[in-house]
Design a protein around this motif. Structure first.
Motif, PDB file in Angstrom:
ATOM      1  N   THR A  37      -3.073   8.393 -17.414  1.00 55.57           N
ATOM      2  CA  THR A  37      -4.156   7.413 -17.376  1.00 55.57           C
ATOM      3  C   THR A  37      -5.234   7.907 -16.414  1.00 55.57           C
ATOM      4  N   GLU A  38      -6.464   7.436 -16.607  1.00 54.10           N
ATOM      5  CA  GLU A  38      -7.508   7.781 -15.632  1.00 54.10           C
ATOM      6  C   GLU A  38      -7.885   6.557 -14.805  1.00 54.10           C
ATOM      7  N   ASN A  39      -7.103   5.512 -14.947  1.00 52.56           N
ATOM      8  CA  ASN A  39      -7.326   4.298 -14.179  1.00 52.56           C
ATOM      9  C   ASN A  39      -6.670   4.458 -12.801  1.00 52.56           C
ATOM     10  N   ILE A  40      -7.475   4.307 -11.755  1.00 53.90           N
ATOM     11  CA  ILE A  40      -6.985   4.585 -10.395  1.00 53.90           C
ATOM     12  C   ILE A  40      -5.798   3.693  -9.995  1.00 53.90           C
ATOM     13  N   ASP A  41      -5.846   2.432 -10.400  1.00 54.90           N
ATOM     14  CA  ASP A  41      -4.730   1.548 -10.031  1.00 54.90           C
ATOM     15  C   ASP A  41      -3.436   1.968 -10.724  1.00 54.90           C
ATOM     16  N   GLU A  42      -3.585   2.407 -11.971  1.00 54.15           N
ATOM     17  CA  GLU A  42      -2.391   2.858 -12.694  1.00 54.15           C
ATOM     18  C   GLU A  42      -1.866   4.183 -12.130  1.00 54.15           C
ATOM     19  N   ILE A  43      -2.796   5.059 -11.750  1.00 51.77           N
ATOM     20  CA  ILE A  43      -2.359   6.329 -11.135  1.00 51.77           C
ATOM     21  C   ILE A  43      -1.600   6.038  -9.847  1.00 51.77           C
ATOM     22  N   ARG A  44      -2.114   5.075  -9.087  1.00 51.68           N
ATOM     23  CA  ARG A  44      -1.401   4.708  -7.846  1.00 51.68           C
ATOM     24  C   ARG A  44       0.032   4.307  -8.155  1.00 51.68           C
ATOM     25  N   GLU A  45       0.204   3.553  -9.232  1.00 52.05           N
ATOM     26  CA  GLU A  45       1.572   3.136  -9.582  1.00 52.05           C
ATOM     27  C   GLU A  45       2.452   4.321  -9.949  1.00 52.05           C
ATOM     28  N   TYR A  46       1.842   5.330 -10.557  1.00 46.77           N
ATOM     29  CA  TYR A  46       2.613   6.523 -10.918  1.00 46.77           C
ATOM     30  C   TYR A  46       3.072   7.319  -9.694  1.00 46.77           C
ATOM     31  N   VAL A  47       2.241   7.338  -8.664  1.00 47.13           N
ATOM     32  CA  VAL A  47       2.576   8.204  -7.524  1.00 47.13           C
ATOM     33  C   VAL A  47       3.113   7.480  -6.295  1.00 47.13           C
ATOM     34  N   MET A  48       2.873   6.181  -6.209  1.00 48.65           N
ATOM     35  CA  MET A  48       3.392   5.464  -5.043  1.00 48.65           C
ATOM     36  C   MET A  48       4.743   4.856  -5.399  1.00 48.65           C
ATOM     37  N   ALA A  49       5.746   5.172  -4.611  1.00 45.69           N
ATOM     38  CA  ALA A  49       7.075   4.641  -4.891  1.00 45.69           C
ATOM     39  C   ALA A  49       7.149   3.187  -4.438  1.00 45.69           C
ATOM     40  N   PRO A  50       7.906   2.358  -5.164  1.00 48.45           N
ATOM     41  CA  PRO A  50       8.058   0.971  -4.731  1.00 48.45           C
ATOM     42  C   PRO A  50       8.838   0.909  -3.422  1.00 48.45           C
ATOM     43  N   ILE A  51       8.737  -0.198  -2.722  1.00 50.26           N
ATOM     44  CA  ILE A  51       9.416  -0.304  -1.431  1.00 50.26           C
ATOM     45  C   ILE A  51      10.938  -0.204  -1.611  1.00 50.26           C
ATOM     46  N   SER A  52      11.406  -0.602  -2.793  1.00 48.29           N
ATOM     47  CA  SER A  52      12.837  -0.451  -3.024  1.00 48.29           C
ATOM     48  C   SER A  52      13.102   0.399  -4.264  1.00 48.29           C
ATOM     49  N   CYS A  53      13.347   1.689  -4.051  1.00 50.98           N
ATOM     50  CA  CYS A  53      13.705   2.590  -5.155  1.00 50.98           C
ATOM     51  C   CYS A  53      15.204   2.459  -5.397  1.00 50.98           C
TER      52      CYS A  53
END
Ligand code: ZN
Length: 330
Positions: A37-53
């Protein structure tokens, strides 16, 4: 206390895990690289891990996309430069960046070219921002010993020209130290300093092995060190320093909460600990944020902060000259 304004030392920060999400999109557009995706918020979701993996492996999945756009000299240089800029904005005065050259060969770059590009970016960053830096070469435990030897050989000519140390990273399994004994020994002979990821996800004996077998001067994470009484005693009575990364540990379930993180316990026992980010993007954090979270969760004082800062200076692989400069900040 205004933590952001205080000087900081960052000793455990992965280059790929700290790439700006915006840069992923920008490089993908420039080089025609396919990204989901080129949507910044979606990219953030791809690269930022959730607080509980679910596990460390789920956390490590977040590195796929960053590495996809870090395969040319220009892009490696840019990511390194931007990391210095971001750290400097957080008032980090000295940073040791680590990365695994083996992850950046997809488009045919040699290890030498890869290391040189990152060093160039760091050098430019140092010229532009009030920050000093050095580079640590990580070998991945998922890769063969032969591959680790190649990394160590390739980095040799950059020793004292930016490269200072070698590291073992990625998923941790029992007794990994024996497998890498020769290569780390060779690295030490060449003049590399040694830091090892160990005791991150439950195997305290790995901390002992990292110190005794691999002669690690620093331990990445080390939160399970207490499970090995021998390791704990050595830590209490030596200069071996633990690079602690609380948010990352909460994410990978190394600890269940910031409150239960062993930072303060180790600190009070006289073990040399410092705080680090691990990955500014994947863990969505900064060094200020790590200090802020831990000073609240464990009631760390400004005196504790200063002591940790000095632990950082002492444990860094910087020259004595830079260490002297860093001590003046506090
Ligand atoms: Zn790490």
């Amino acid at each position: 206390m205004n933590l952001k304004d205080l000087p900081k030392i960052e000793l455990h920060c992965h280059l790929d895990g700290s790439i700006r999400p915006e840069t992923i999109i920008s490089i993908a557009k420039k080089d025609g690289i396919e990204i989901p995706t080129e949507n910044i918020d979606e990219i953030r979701e791809y690269v930022m891990a959730p607080i509980s993996c679910k596990s460390l492996d789920e956390y490590l999945d977040r590195f796929t996309l960053p590495n996809k756009v870090m395969q040319t000299k220009e892009n490696l240089k840019r990511v390194a430069y931007e990391l210095l800029e971001d750290a400097s904005k957080d008032n980090v005065k000295y940073i040791e960046i680590r990365f695994a050259p083996s992850l950046h060969t997809q488009k045919g770059l040699s290890f030498g070219e890869i290391i040189e590009s990152v060093l160039e970016g760091m050098k430019e960053g140092e010229e532009k921002f009030p920050i000093k830096s050095n580079l640590i070469l990580s070998c991945m435990r998922t890769m063969s010993v032969e591959e680790a030897f190649k990394v160590v050989e390739a980095g040799k000519e950059y020793l004292n020209k930016g490269v200072v140390a070698v590291d073992l990273a990625a998923s941790e399994y029992e007794d990994f130290a024996h497998k890498y004994k020769e290569v780390i020994e060779k690295a030490r002979e060449y003049g590399y300093r040694v830091t090892i990821h160990a005791g991150e996800t439950g195997i305290g004996k790995n901390v002992l092995d990292a110190i005794k077998i691999l002669k690690a001067e620093r331990i990445g994470h080390g939160i399970y060190a207490k499970d090995s009484q021998e390791a704990y005693e050595i830590l209490k009575n030596s200069h071996v320093t633990i690079e602690m990364c609380p948010t990352s540990n909460v994410q990978t379930k190394g600890v269940t909460s910031y409150e239960s993180h062993p930072l303060k316990e180790f600190f009070k026992d006289g073990i040399k600990v410092i705080l680090s980010t691990d990955n500014m993007t994947v863990s969505n954090t900064t060094l200020t944020n790590e200090h802020d979270l831990m000073s609240k969760a464990q009631n760390m004082s400004i005196e504790d902060y200063e002591k940790m800062y000095l632990n950082g200076v002492n444990a860094s692989f910087a020259s004595e000259e830079i260490k002297e400069e860093l001590r003046k900040y506090i």
